[in-house]
Design a protein around this motif. Structure first.
Motif, short mmCIF file in Angstrom:
data_model
loop_
_atom_site.label_atom_id
_atom_site.label_comp_id
_atom_site.label_asym_id
_atom_site.label_seq_id
_atom_site.Cartn_x
_atom_site.Cartn_y
_atom_site.Cartn_z
N THR A 69 53.91 84.39 33.00
CA THR A 69 52.81 83.81 32.24
C THR A 69 51.56 83.67 33.09
N ILE A 70 51.70 83.05 34.25
CA ILE A 70 50.53 82.83 35.10
C ILE A 70 49.98 84.16 35.62
N TRP A 71 50.88 85.11 35.89
CA TRP A 71 50.45 86.45 36.33
C TRP A 71 49.61 87.11 35.25
N ALA A 72 50.05 87.02 34.00
CA ALA A 72 49.35 87.67 32.89
C ALA A 72 47.94 87.12 32.73
N TYR A 73 47.79 85.81 32.80
CA TYR A 73 46.46 85.21 32.66
C TYR A 73 45.54 85.65 33.78
N ALA A 74 46.07 85.73 35.00
CA ALA A 74 45.25 86.19 36.11
C ALA A 74 44.89 87.66 35.98
N LYS A 75 45.85 88.45 35.48
CA LYS A 75 45.64 89.90 35.36
C LYS A 75 44.50 90.21 34.39
N VAL A 76 44.41 89.45 33.29
CA VAL A 76 43.34 89.70 32.31
C VAL A 76 42.12 88.84 32.61
N GLU A 77 42.17 88.11 33.72
CA GLU A 77 41.06 87.26 34.17
C GLU A 77 40.67 86.21 33.13
N TYR A 78 41.69 85.62 32.51
CA TYR A 78 41.45 84.54 31.56
C TYR A 78 41.80 83.23 32.25
N TYR A 79 40.78 82.44 32.51
CA TYR A 79 40.98 81.20 33.26
C TYR A 79 41.09 80.01 32.32
N SER A 80 42.20 79.33 32.39
CA SER A 80 42.44 78.13 31.59
C SER A 80 42.85 77.01 32.54
N PRO A 81 41.91 76.18 32.95
CA PRO A 81 42.22 75.13 33.95
C PRO A 81 43.40 74.24 33.55
N GLU A 82 43.45 73.85 32.27
CA GLU A 82 44.54 72.97 31.83
C GLU A 82 45.89 73.65 31.98
N LEU A 83 45.94 74.91 31.60
CA LEU A 83 47.19 75.66 31.72
C LEU A 83 47.57 75.85 33.18
N PHE A 84 46.62 76.22 34.01
CA PHE A 84 46.91 76.46 35.42
C PHE A 84 47.35 75.17 36.12
N ASP A 85 46.75 74.05 35.74
CA ASP A 85 47.18 72.76 36.29
C ASP A 85 48.63 72.47 35.90
N ASN B 295 54.23 86.54 42.69
CA ASN B 295 53.37 86.68 41.51
C ASN B 295 52.60 85.41 41.20
N THR B 296 53.26 84.26 41.39
CA THR B 296 52.60 82.99 41.09
C THR B 296 51.47 82.71 42.08
N VAL B 297 51.74 82.86 43.35
CA VAL B 297 50.71 82.61 44.35
C VAL B 297 49.58 83.63 44.21
N TRP B 298 49.94 84.89 43.94
CA TRP B 298 48.91 85.93 43.72
C TRP B 298 48.01 85.57 42.55
N ALA B 299 48.61 85.07 41.47
CA ALA B 299 47.84 84.73 40.28
C ALA B 299 46.80 83.66 40.58
N TYR B 300 47.22 82.63 41.28
CA TYR B 300 46.29 81.55 41.62
C TYR B 300 45.18 82.05 42.55
N ALA B 301 45.53 82.86 43.52
CA ALA B 301 44.52 83.39 44.44
C ALA B 301 43.56 84.33 43.72
N SER B 302 44.11 85.18 42.85
CA SER B 302 43.30 86.17 42.16
C SER B 302 42.29 85.54 41.21
N ILE B 303 42.71 84.47 40.52
CA ILE B 303 41.85 83.84 39.52
C ILE B 303 40.89 82.83 40.14
N GLY B 304 41.13 82.49 41.42
CA GLY B 304 40.25 81.55 42.10
C GLY B 304 40.63 80.09 41.91
N TYR B 305 41.90 79.84 41.59
CA TYR B 305 42.39 78.47 41.41
C TYR B 305 42.89 77.96 42.75
#
Length: 340
Positions: free
Chosen positions: A192-208, A228-238
């Motif tokens: 889930t978190i990988w997919a959001y980062a891959k499409v560059e959709y940032y949802s602070p509430e979801l990421f929290d 994948n989880t750590v990559w997603a956070y780094a990629s999206i800037g969280y």
């Protein structure tokens, strides 16, 4: 014909994978191909996929017959058939094009599992269909209350994999994920978190929410889920706080033997993005790459398959730790040269 299909299905269901039996059944199917209906075809494909029995001639014949009889396929048969072809890695653009149009016609009959299975299959074989993905995204939003965690993760993965933009779907799902997060296993959290980062959709509430859930479930994470989880956070800037980041690195060290080289590279790149300077903590990751590279514990092709982007990331990470932490020669000389 139904008896033949049911026989194959029954043997697959109980895990009986006799090559002699399935070869004999495939010949019998070929003789009676015209008599099979859509459910028979779907069951046959499912059975051969389930037992891992390859039969290219049969798959070709069933693909052609499916296109001839596409008008009788319902949503369930469509989902089962394209999923089976995807699982065996059988790509038939003509078949997937035909079923795409048929699926759009049958849109109202798709349930949550059918939606998730269908988009997953198309993404798995790399067959993008804008019309189908657009139509199913609206259908998914109508039925989100019926989606379980696995179907949510499969759907998100598919849209991210084919890079199909659907902001409204991702927004709607973000709320649903937050509601159902307690039902998510580690694998589905990571997807889930990988997919959001891959499409560059940032949802602070979801990421929290996912960051806290990930900490609760970290004991069950495998190497891919960690990377994948750590990559997603780094990629999206969280920004992950240092305590959580230390926990991820510690978990990575505990499952080090599971890692593929791509996963290590993604993790190391992510840690560099987070300015993670505990070189003693990441040294086992570099050592894993070095040891496997020198001993060829990995298939040599595992390194040849690295993309230019991955090799570039590895080079950047190595340079970053050299410069920031004054740690030289974290990689073998040959690999340093190849990654430049």
């Amino acid at each position: 014909s139904q008896n033949i299909a049911n026989t194959a299905w029954a043997y697959a269901k109980v895990g009986h994978s006799s090559s002699e039996l399935f070869d004999a059944v495939s010949h019998k199917i070929m003789e009676k191909l015209d008599a099979f209906n859509s459910q028979d075809i779907a069951n046959i494909m499912w059975a051969y996929t389930k037992v891992g029995h390859s039969s290219p001639e049969l798959f070709d014949a069933l693909s052609n017959k499916s296109m001839e009889k596409k008008y009788i396929f319902d949503s369930r048969s469509i989902a089962m058939t394209v999923s089976a072809y995807a699982k065996v890695g059988y790509s038939s653009p003509e078949l997937f094009d035909a079923f795409s149009k048929k699926a759009v016609d049958k849109l109202d009959t798709f349930d949550s599992q059918g939606i998730a299975t269908t988009v997953w299959a198309y993404a798995k074989v790399g067959h993008s269909s804008s019309e189908l993905f657009d139509a199913l995204s609206y259908k998914a939003m109508e039925n989100l209350d019926t989606f379980n965690s696995q179907n949510i993760a499969k759907t998100l993965w598919a849209y991210a994999k084919v890079r199909h933009s659907s902001p409204k779907l991702f927004e709607a799902i973000s709320y649903k994920v937050t509601e159902k997060l307690d039902t998510f296993e580690s694998r589905n959290i990571a997807i889930t978190i990988w997919a959001y980062a891959k499409v560059e959709y940032y949802s602070p509430e979801l990421f929290d929410a996912i960051s806290y859930k990930a900490m609760e479930s970290l004991d069950t994470f495998n190497s891919q889920a960690v990377a994948n989880t750590v990559w997603a956070y780094a990629s999206i800037g969280y920004k992950i706080d240092s305590i959580k980041l230390d926990a991820f690195v510690s978990k990575a060290a505990s499952v080090l033997d599971e890692f593929k080289v791509q996963g290590i590279i993604n993790l190391l790149w992510s840690l560099a993005v987070f300015d993670f300077k505990d070189v003693d903590a990441v040294d086992p990751l570099f050592s894993k790459i070095t040891n496997d590279y020198n001993s060829l514990a990995y298939d040599e092709d595992d390194y040849r398959k690295l993309s230019k982007e991955e090799l570039s990331q590895l080079h950047q990470v190595s340079l970053w730790y050299n410069e920031e932490c004054k740690r030289d020669f974290l990689l073998p000389a040959k690999l340093r040269k190849e990654s430049k």
